[in-house]
Design an enzyme around this catalytic site. Sequence first.
Site, PDB file in Angstrom:
ATOM      1  N   ASP A   1       0.861  -1.182   0.000  1.00  0.00           N
ATOM      2  CA  ASP A   1       0.000   0.000   0.000  1.00  0.00           C
ATOM      3  C   ASP A   1       0.894   1.227   0.000  1.00  0.00           C
ATOM      4  O   ASP A   1       1.780   1.360   0.853  1.00  0.00           O
ATOM      5  CB  ASP A   1      -0.892   0.026   1.245  1.00  0.00           C
ATOM      6  CG  ASP A   1      -2.016  -1.006   1.151  1.00  0.00           C
ATOM      7  OD1 ASP A   1      -2.244  -1.529   0.054  1.00  0.00           O
ATOM      8  OD2 ASP A   1      -2.651  -1.276   2.191  1.00  0.00           O
TER       9      ASP A   1
ATOM     10  N   ASP B   1     -14.396  -5.053  -3.943  1.00  0.00           N
ATOM     11  CA  ASP B   1     -14.420  -5.117  -2.477  1.00  0.00           C
ATOM     12  C   ASP B   1     -15.810  -5.589  -2.062  1.00  0.00           C
ATOM     13  O   ASP B   1     -16.812  -5.018  -2.510  1.00  0.00           O
ATOM     14  CB  ASP B   1     -14.146  -3.733  -1.879  1.00  0.00           C
ATOM     15  CG  ASP B   1     -12.738  -3.237  -2.200  1.00  0.00           C
ATOM     16  OD1 ASP B   1     -11.893  -4.067  -2.597  1.00  0.00           O
ATOM     17  OD2 ASP B   1     -12.495  -2.020  -2.080  1.00  0.00           O
TER      18      ASP B   1
END
Lengths: 271, 206
Positions: free
Chosen positions: A11, A130
């Site tokens: 990330d 997601d």
Amino acid sequence: MLKRRVIPCLDIKNGRVVKGVHFANLRDTGDPVEAARAYDTQGADELCLLDITATTEGRDTFVDVVRRVAGQIFTPLTVGGGVRREADVRRLLGAGADKVAVNSAAVANPLLIRQLADRYGSQCIVVAVDVRQLKPLPGETDPLYEVVIHGGTRSTGLDAVSWCEQAASLGAGEILLTSMDKDGTRDGYDLAITREVSRRVPIPVIASGGVGSLEHLRQGLDPKEGAADAALAASIFHFGLYTIAQAKHYLADHGIPVRPHEAPRGVLITG
Amino acid sequence: MPREVILVDSQLGNLDSVEHALIQVGASVIVSSDPDRVATARMVVFPGQGSFGPTTRALVDGAMGAALRMVIERGDPFLGICLGMQLLFEQSDEGGGFDGLKVLPGRVRRFPADMRAGDEPDAARLKIPHMGWSDVQPTGEHFYFAHSYYVETTDPSLVMWWCRYGSVEFPATISRGNVFGCQFHPEKSQWSGLRFLRSFILGGRA
């Protein structure tokens, strides 16, 4: 024979790896290039960079990170986060990404998937999905999952499996499936939805969200459990809990076909 | 002197990774989209991603197609990567049928949609694209593949290394004289891929 893939994910925020990366035998670092090189050398099958920056300047920084990382590794590079329009995809592919993941923008405009697949080829276009499990209503036996966007903050009302099927039919080359319920828990993947999506869509599925152990990777990839084609994980690798090579050995010992780890041999003439 | 390689830019995908890998194994790389420049090359690498279609038709029918055939006929080392290898063959089933450069005998076909991972009735359907690391035979090395189409050649003597996906056995690498091709992406196949590229650069062979 096609092997199952192990994909470490970084990330990135404002050009740095969020939470830092702690490898054994390597000093602590938040530098994405150094982390990517380490994973490449350890035998990662692929690398994923996700931009979690919200600002325009952050986006430019991310493209620069992609360029610097791509210049250092010889494995496939998937990037995503904040990809809104075709110009973003072009910029990221131009910086050296092999695949670009689209998420919320594809939900807002599903035809974007077809447009991108037609222009760049399906093998470049990953649809990141997601999902979150819905509380079952009385009388419901199988759990239902919905698609959420904007980092899990917004409901869409879309059924997760149907959306993945639609993304595949529009030309997506892969699905990156993240369980928002499991993300960050280190409890393991949500195997039920991973298996369901993997069995229903004709394209490869990358399991994501929740890995805390090597056994979780195995579960995600086991045809009778998660049935995913690739297993993505972040923290177990970042914090030096395990190396990619250890993950490969564990999976191979437990019957999951993986590419054996190969130590680098003297092949580089320059650089 | 480093070996000078012309890396053909024909709008069939990103070249940076291939260029980067070639430089790593010691080549001096010139990227060119100019057919005249390509025609005079002493060593050519022709990468491509994606599929046969209007872009490849324009290439095959145009000056670049002629330049590539000229290099091949002259006998200078030539390496086609992925779509670049498939384009060496006669025709593709893609999009109703598009012609290749017709340098080698064979067709480009789509993997069947109904392949299964095993013989059991509940065996999982195999995914398309064939994406990820597969081993090739006879060497047993692993390379990174990302493709939905494969070459079906009428001349098995062209095939150096084979790869299997489901029920399909297809060429992972091909060679005929000075002409080489690989279905996998050597630039994304770590050490195995770099070794493959180095063999080509050093020896004009793969």
